[in-house]
Design an enzyme around this catalytic site. Structure first.
Site, PDB file in Angstrom:
ATOM      1  N   HIS B  78     -90.638 -60.331 -28.229  1.00  0.00           N
ATOM      2  CA  HIS B  78     -89.824 -59.267 -27.651  1.00  0.00           C
ATOM      3  C   HIS B  78     -88.355 -59.509 -27.988  1.00  0.00           C
ATOM      4  CE1 HIS B  78     -87.929 -56.582 -24.727  1.00  0.00           C
ATOM      5  NE2 HIS B  78     -87.291 -57.625 -24.218  1.00  0.00           N
ATOM      6  N   ASP B 107     -70.568 -42.265 -51.245  1.00  0.00           N
ATOM      7  CA  ASP B 107     -71.763 -43.045 -50.879  1.00  0.00           C
ATOM      8  C   ASP B 107     -71.324 -44.457 -50.550  1.00  0.00           C
ATOM      9  OD1 ASP B 107     -74.399 -44.191 -50.690  1.00  0.00           O
ATOM     10  OD2 ASP B 107     -75.111 -42.535 -51.931  1.00  0.00           O
ATOM     11  N   TRP B 143     -86.930 -66.862 -28.240  1.00  0.00           N
ATOM     12  CA  TRP B 143     -86.227 -66.403 -29.447  1.00  0.00           C
ATOM     13  C   TRP B 143     -85.177 -67.410 -29.870  1.00  0.00           C
ATOM     14  CZ3 TRP B 143     -81.257 -64.708 -30.934  1.00  0.00           C
ATOM     15  CH2 TRP B 143     -80.284 -64.771 -29.932  1.00  0.00           C
ATOM     16  N   SER B 171     -81.422 -59.479 -45.456  1.00  0.00           N
ATOM     17  CA  SER B 171     -81.185 -58.046 -45.318  1.00  0.00           C
ATOM     18  C   SER B 171     -79.851 -57.786 -44.622  1.00  0.00           C
ATOM     19  CB  SER B 171     -82.334 -57.418 -44.529  1.00  0.00           C
ATOM     20  OG  SER B 171     -81.955 -56.175 -44.037  1.00  0.00           O
ATOM     21  N   SER B 172     -79.602 -58.522 -43.538  1.00  0.00           N
ATOM     22  CA  SER B 172     -78.355 -58.313 -42.797  1.00  0.00           C
ATOM     23  C   SER B 172     -77.142 -58.670 -43.637  1.00  0.00           C
ATOM     24  CB  SER B 172     -78.308 -59.181 -41.541  1.00  0.00           C
ATOM     25  OG  SER B 172     -79.346 -58.855 -40.701  1.00  0.00           O
ATOM     26  N   HIS B 255     -73.847 -67.231 -30.835  1.00  0.00           N
ATOM     27  CA  HIS B 255     -72.841 -66.523 -30.060  1.00  0.00           C
ATOM     28  C   HIS B 255     -72.170 -65.397 -30.841  1.00  0.00           C
ATOM     29  CE1 HIS B 255     -71.295 -65.609 -26.261  1.00  0.00           C
ATOM     30  NE2 HIS B 255     -70.189 -65.269 -26.878  1.00  0.00           N
ATOM     31  N   GLU B 257     -73.550 -63.750 -33.017  1.00  0.00           N
ATOM     32  CA  GLU B 257     -74.617 -62.749 -33.054  1.00  0.00           C
ATOM     33  C   GLU B 257     -74.525 -61.792 -31.868  1.00  0.00           C
ATOM     34  OE1 GLU B 257     -76.947 -61.891 -35.097  1.00  0.00           O
ATOM     35  OE2 GLU B 257     -78.182 -60.645 -33.774  1.00  0.00           O
ATOM     36  N   TYR B 259     -71.890 -60.822 -30.412  1.00  0.00           N
ATOM     37  CA  TYR B 259     -70.824 -59.851 -30.661  1.00  0.00           C
ATOM     38  C   TYR B 259     -71.159 -58.921 -31.815  1.00  0.00           C
ATOM     39  CZ  TYR B 259     -68.440 -62.089 -26.981  1.00  0.00           C
ATOM     40  OH  TYR B 259     -68.141 -62.545 -25.733  1.00  0.00           O
ATOM     41  N   SER B 270     -65.539 -45.700 -28.538  1.00  0.00           N
ATOM     42  CA  SER B 270     -64.164 -45.299 -28.853  1.00  0.00           C
ATOM     43  C   SER B 270     -64.109 -44.004 -29.658  1.00  0.00           C
ATOM     44  CB  SER B 270     -63.455 -46.408 -29.630  1.00  0.00           C
ATOM     45  OG  SER B 270     -63.508 -47.609 -28.911  1.00  0.00           O
ATOM     46  N   HIS B 304     -71.135 -72.770 -24.540  1.00  0.00           N
ATOM     47  CA  HIS B 304     -71.318 -72.328 -23.152  1.00  0.00           C
ATOM     48  C   HIS B 304     -72.775 -71.976 -22.873  1.00  0.00           C
ATOM     49  CE1 HIS B 304     -70.169 -67.943 -24.363  1.00  0.00           C
ATOM     50  NE2 HIS B 304     -71.458 -68.088 -24.397  1.00  0.00           N
ATOM     51  N   HIS B 305     -73.599 -71.971 -23.922  1.00  0.00           N
ATOM     52  CA  HIS B 305     -75.039 -71.806 -23.715  1.00  0.00           C
ATOM     53  C   HIS B 305     -75.693 -73.151 -23.402  1.00  0.00           C
ATOM     54  CE1 HIS B 305     -75.112 -67.650 -25.313  1.00  0.00           C
ATOM     55  NE2 HIS B 305     -74.109 -68.092 -26.039  1.00  0.00           N
ATOM     56  N   THR B 330     -61.749 -58.177 -23.877  1.00  0.00           N
ATOM     57  CA  THR B 330     -62.806 -57.248 -23.475  1.00  0.00           C
ATOM     58  C   THR B 330     -62.288 -56.314 -22.388  1.00  0.00           C
ATOM     59  OG1 THR B 330     -64.314 -59.078 -23.884  1.00  0.00           O
ATOM     60  CG2 THR B 330     -65.247 -57.132 -22.893  1.00  0.00           C
ATOM     61  N   LYS B 333     -60.233 -53.474 -23.734  1.00  0.00           N
ATOM     62  CA  LYS B 333     -61.033 -52.353 -24.242  1.00  0.00           C
ATOM     63  C   LYS B 333     -61.417 -51.399 -23.127  1.00  0.00           C
ATOM     64  CE  LYS B 333     -62.707 -53.921 -28.486  1.00  0.00           C
ATOM     65  NZ  LYS B 333     -62.533 -52.730 -29.268  1.00  0.00           N
ATOM     66  N   ARG B 452     -86.122 -68.288 -15.803  1.00  0.00           N
ATOM     67  CA  ARG B 452     -86.580 -67.303 -16.775  1.00  0.00           C
ATOM     68  C   ARG B 452     -87.771 -67.861 -17.552  1.00  0.00           C
ATOM     69  NH1 ARG B 452     -82.139 -67.611 -21.677  1.00  0.00           N
ATOM     70  NH2 ARG B 452     -83.451 -66.024 -22.593  1.00  0.00           N
TER      71      ARG B 452
END
Lengths: 179, 527, 384
Positions: B78, B107, B143, B171-172, B255, B257, B259, B270, B304-305, B330, B333, B452
């Protein structure tokens, strides 16, 4: 004309950015030595220093305080080794050479190679904790039923923070993946 | 921008070829954008179905439906599918459709590579899903695939998982390179960097994040592969490696990722808020700087993880300060969006509703993020449902809501038809209510002590889990309504005007609706 | 244009805000909020949590009020003309600096608590905590508790009830999933230091009431500490995904006043001695089977399953297995020393002679294996 120029610019950017991607892939691997270096400097993950015997002899001993070092041993459950310190803990002065012996016995009916991984707590001690002799520097191979007595000699830098009075030195034996 | 309408009609003389080969060999940014979006929607439904399995098992205490090992495979896949299959490709799809039209380019810069970077995805996705049917099951280590659970103790299928991650990463990276080249080289004359729409800006910064972060992930899985098969010991303590090193490498990717999945959302919001406020975006340049500083900070907060792994105090302090600092840009924004609305002339069409929900709910997710950033408090929050609530608020009510808002905003431009707005509003209210029933109780569960990634729980957690499951089923169902609305709109409906909305800003609104197959073959002049 | 009714917008606006207020109004109950716990650290963490919570609530009320005001009053349908402004350096600088100041306000107490949290020096009691797939092992390292160590498994009642399709009335199960066979016992009003490590994958030892969460990492020794102020039973769980039964390795802490703690230590040591004595005798097959079933269910059933059929592709079956039906010596060797390259652990160091003898006997006679062999504790002793 303009079209061609644009195409060329795009190709060049593609090459440059691909190079950045490849570089970052390399950086992923560079994190390994960088991390180890970082650990050596900060003492993170209990990687302790190693000093020569002569260097150790030349350290002045701080008789004004003493530190208790407790030994904790683990052998992974897939490894049938009996592993224990011959003394649970010893008290040393900073700068004094501490000596302790460990007994390691292979309980299995065949030879096994294993590696001991050291760890120290609290982590802030690591960079002041130096070993002159340790079985953890290399892999150990024990024959079936063989028992050895392995010494560890260490010295705590007199520069260690004053609030440290207890140190835990831990070894975990892992069955070696190679051989 | 009213002058630009002349460009488009002249150039749609050759349309797309018919049949399957159109999609297989296409190099057209609009076709590829469509492919990305449909792929992402398919993955959203598959990943969503897995979430339904999870919520069904957690509906009441006791094990009723799946065994714990399969449950772990569900949570793992998931997460992977939603991150790499749904959210990221959806943003790339939007970038493909919109960036060339927004900057007045005919293009993407590298159209053939564009085709390739899309067509890798279905293979990678299928490969990843096929692990479920292998002996020993699919990846079951979360994950985040922490070593040694994923290396020494991983199932056989882990190698396929590694290969799939490699493909997704390639791909990314190709997509990101293409986007950067398009933005830097293909802008119409007069379209200076500081005139670009914010969606383009946020994507430019995101693309750089991708190029910096994805290769590190590729490095991490390559090291895993080497540990599993080539006798190395990067992460294996038995050979002198270090399991904590894995976490550092993973989160160095992980991390940024996070963002990567939220910056383009900021761009979308925006675009939408000014249109329906009939006012220019407040603080355009501070928005750009805030995005850039968030991107920079995202590279120095990864640990921080890992507050509970036993880092030295100095490290924990550094990562705490850097982490809470992110709330400053943040916050800027959010304040800017609110200031854009302030004294505007607001209307509440469907895209605006989703954008408003985004601002409310993303801000809630930001608040719990600030709480999580405080190291001692994280001792209690870490790896509980509080964290699950937090990242679902930012990724579902944040990233996913922004994608849906974008679809409702630009869909008339893509299809030439206005969608059924009554149904779309039902979709909105249904989603926004159910998403809160689904995720809000998770805050309480986490604070009350529910870890979790557990397939079963103690009795005191029963009520909130049941509530969350009900919200989950409702939220899942509401996305089927979304599918229906999309199909209905593609097939027909009220003809959309070229501008679609009353006063939208941007070059994409100067072309016809539906947007012709080729737009801006002659670049427009931007004043 | 395509407007909705005012009520709906209010609902949308209040939805986000209402959630926050709801969280606050019921904060006193443990079910909705973080526990204050029973140690100085857990109390400090709680205070920090509430402080940050109220700060973000205040910011939320501020920001959302402005937004809601705007949504209500600055609507096109009210005939307002949109304003022209789209930047203001003063305002932008202001709302960058104010949050920054708030952050400094948060950082001070957070730093203070963190430093206290990390100071594990001068402990009175030291206990080594080792995570296993999927149980905890506690070893008391102090002189007065020397040699005391035991495994702590999910208790049998919960373990039975949590099987797929067990379909039991869980409200009748004592502390479902939060109960263990051997709780860790700690003295109150003493500084207790935990040395946390792991035998296999990464686990995490968490007891909310203690404010302690520490990852258990193979090869690492992580230290953390607690100071319990009042006696009681405190429950926690593993919080790092550690494989199949991650959700089924709870922690139960029994906090006792020092004198009762000492009594418990003495009692444990006496039990250990008695068990050693008993192991010297010859056991009947029936006694071995009863004991063996217990040991099997706590130590083996996690992988090989309670029915002995294993999980195809992951864990082999005991029923009809070559090892269980083959020579006794090989069977003893496999159980005691494990099988390298597989998940099969070496149980030699984990289990006593009597437990090993019983479980091997059980495996050779249960699940239709019916070999009739009785393995005695003395057989194990000589195999060591």
């Amino acid at each position: 004309m303009q079209e061609l120029q644009l195409q060329k610019a795009n190709q060049q950017l593609l090459l440059k950015l691909s190079a950045v991607a490849v570089l970052m892939f390399g950086f992923g691997f560079a994190l390994v030595p960088l991390y180890n270096l970082f650990c050596d400097i900060t003492g993170l993950n209990g990687k302790t220093g190693q000093v020569s015997v002569t260097e150790a002899r030349n350290t002045t001993i701080d008789m004004s305080r003493s530190i208790t070092v407790r030994f904790v041993t683990t052998s992974q459950s897939e490894l049938p080794w009996e592993f224990k310190p011959l003394a649970d803990k010893i008290t040393v002065h900073p700068g004094e050479l501490g000596k302790v012996n460990f007994s390691i016995k292979n309980m299995a009916d065949h030879a096994i190679t294993a590696q001991a991984i050291p760890s120290l707590a609290p982590t802030k001690v690591s960079k002041y904790f130096n070993k002159t002799e340790c079985f953890c520097f290399s892999q150990q191979t024990l024959q079936a039923g063989e028992e050895i007595i392995a010494p560890v000699h260490f010295i705590i830098d007199p520069a260690a923070p004053k609030d440290i009075s207890q140190v835990i030195l831990s070894y975990t034996f892992f069955k070696s993946t190679k051989g | 921008m009213s002058t630009a309408t002349a460009h488009d009609t002249a150039h749609d003389h050759h349309g797309p070829p018919a049949g399957l080969s159109r999609w297989l060999f296409t190099t057209n940014h609009k076709d590829i954008g469509t492919l990305y979006l449909w792929f992402s929607f398919t993955m959203l439904l598959i990943g969503g179905a897995m979430a339904m399995v999870i919520r069904a098992e957690l509906f009441q205490p006791g094990m009723q439906i799946v065994d714990p090992n399969f449950f772990n495979q569900m949570t793992t896949l998931h997460g992977l599918i939603m991150v790499f299959g749904a959210i990221m490709p959806a943003f790339v799809g939007l970038a493909n459709w919109l960036i060339p039209m927004m900057i007045g380019a005919p293009d993407m810069a590298l159209p053939r590579m564009n085709n390739w970077s899309f067509w890798i995805l279905p293979f990678a996705g299928t490969l990843l899903l096929s692990t479920l049917f292998m002996e020993g099951g699919g990846p079951n280590f979360g994950w985040t695939f922490y070593a040694p659970l994923s290396t020494t103790y991983g199932p056989e299928s882990t190698d396929f998982f590694i290969f799939a991650v490699h493909l997704l990463g390639m791909s990314s990276i190709m997509g990101a390179i293409n986007i950067i080249a398009t933005i830097l080289n293909m802008r119409a004359p007069g379209m200076t960097l500081m005139k670009m729409p914010l969606f383009v800006w946020t994507w430019l910064i995101t693309a750089f994040l991708l190029i910096a972060a994805m290769p590190v992930l590729a490095g991490a899985v390559t090291m895993m592969l080497a540990d599993r098969h080539f006798g190395t010991s990067f992460f294996n303590a038995a050979g002198g490696g270090d399991p904590i090193l894995f976490q550092h490498v993973f989160w160095f990717f992980g991390h940024p990722e996070v963002y990567i999945m939220i910056l383009p959302a900021f761009g979308i919001i925006s675009q939408i808020v000014p249109t329906f406020s009939r006012k220019k975006l407040f603080g355009y340049s501070s928005m750009v700087y805030a995005t850039a500083s968030i991107a920079f900070l995202s590279f120095i907060v990864w640990a921080h993880h890992m507050y509970t792994v036993g880092m030295p105090v100095a490290g924990e302090l550094f990562f705490m300060y850097a982490t809470i600092l992110i709330s400053v840009p943040t916050g800027v924004k959010v304040f800017n969006w609110v200031a854009t609305m302030w004294r505007g002339a607001l209307t509440f069409e469907v895209p605006m509703l989703w954008a408003l929900a985004f601002i409310f709910l993303f801000t809630l997710g930001g608040f719990s993020g600030l709480m999580l950033g405080v190291t001692p408090a994280d001792t209690q929050y870490h790896d509980t449902y509080f964290v699950v609530a937090h990242f679902h608020y930012v990724l579902v009510a944040g990233a996913l809501f922004s994608i849906i808002a974008a679809v409702y905003y630009w869909l008339p431009k893509w299809t030439g038809h206005m969608y059924d707005q009554t149904l779309a509003k039902i979709h909105f209210w249904w989603s926004v209510i159910s998403v809160n029933i689904l995720f809000f109780p998770m805050h309480f569960l986490g604070l009350a002590g529910m870890p979790r990634r557990i397939p079963d729980y103690a009795i005191q957690f029963a009520e909130f889990n049941q509530l969350a499951s009900i919200g989950g089923f409702a939220f899942g169902l509401s996305q089927l309504l979304f599918l229906y609305i999309l199909i209905k709109t593609i097939r027909g409906g009220e003809k959309a005007t070229d501008k679609v909305w009353e006063k939208p800003e941007g070059l994409e609104w100067t072309v016809a609706s539906p947007a012709p197959y080729h737009t801006f073959a002659t670049p427009p002049q931007v004043k | 244009m395509r407007n909705l009714s005012v009520n709906k917008h209010l609902l949308l606006a209040l939805l986000g805000l209402g959630n926050v207020v709801y969280a606050g109004s019921v904060f006193a109950e443990y079910k909705y909020n973080m526990t204050q716990g029973v140690t100085p650290i857990s109390g400090e963490i709680y205070d920090l949590h509430m402080m940050v919570f109220w700060i973000v609530t205040a910011i939320g009320i501020g920001v959302f009020s402005v937004m809601i005001y705007s949504i209500i009053n600055h609507r096109k349908s009210k005939g307002v003309k949109p304003a022209e402004f789209h930047e203001s350096t003063e305002v932008e600088v202001l709302w960058t600096i104010i949050p920054f100041v708030i952050l400094i306000f948060i950082a001070f107490p957070a730093t203070k608590t963190l430093l206290a949290l990390e100071d594990s020096s001068d402990a009175d009691v030291t206990i080594k905590v080792t995570g296993y797939q999927w149980k905890w092992h506690y070893e008391y390292l102090d002189d007065d508790a020397k040699g005391l160590s035991f495994f702590s498994n999910l208790d049998a009642e919960s373990n039975e009830a949590r099987q797929l399709g067990a379909n039991q009335d869980l409200s009748q199960v004592d502390h479902y999933l939060l109960n263990v066979d051997n709780p860790i016992v700690l003295p109150t009003n003493k500084k207790v230091r935990f040395l946390v490590t792991s035998n296999d994958v990464i686990h995490s030892w968490w007891v909310p009431a203690l404010g302690v969460k520490q990852d258990a990492i193979p090869g690492y020794i992580n230290d953390t500490w607690t100071y319990l102020k009042k006696p009681g039973v405190y429950r926690g769980q593993c919080t790092e995904l550690c494989g199949k039964d991650h959700g089924f390795m709870p922690i139960v802490v029994l906090a006792k006043p020092e004198n009762e703690y000492k009594e418990w230590l003495a009692q444990k040591q006496a039990e250990k001695k008695a068990a050693e004595e008993e192991a010297k005798g010859v056991w009947s097959l029936e006694k071995l089977m009863t004991k063996g079933e217990q040991v099997y269910n706590t130590s083996c059933a996690g992988c090989h399953q309670a029915n002995g059929k294993g999980l195809p592709g992951m864990f082999p079956a005991i029923a009809g297995s070559k090892i269980a039906l083959g020579p006794i010596a090989d069977h003893i060797n496999t159980v005691m020393n494990g099988k390298s390259g597989t998940a099969m652990q070496a149980f030699g160091a984990q289990l006593s002679d009597a437990d090993l003898a019983a479980v091997i006997t059980y495996e050779r006679n249960a699940f239709g294996n019916n070999t009739g062999d009785a393995v005695q504790p003395s057989d194990i002793k000589s195999a060591r």
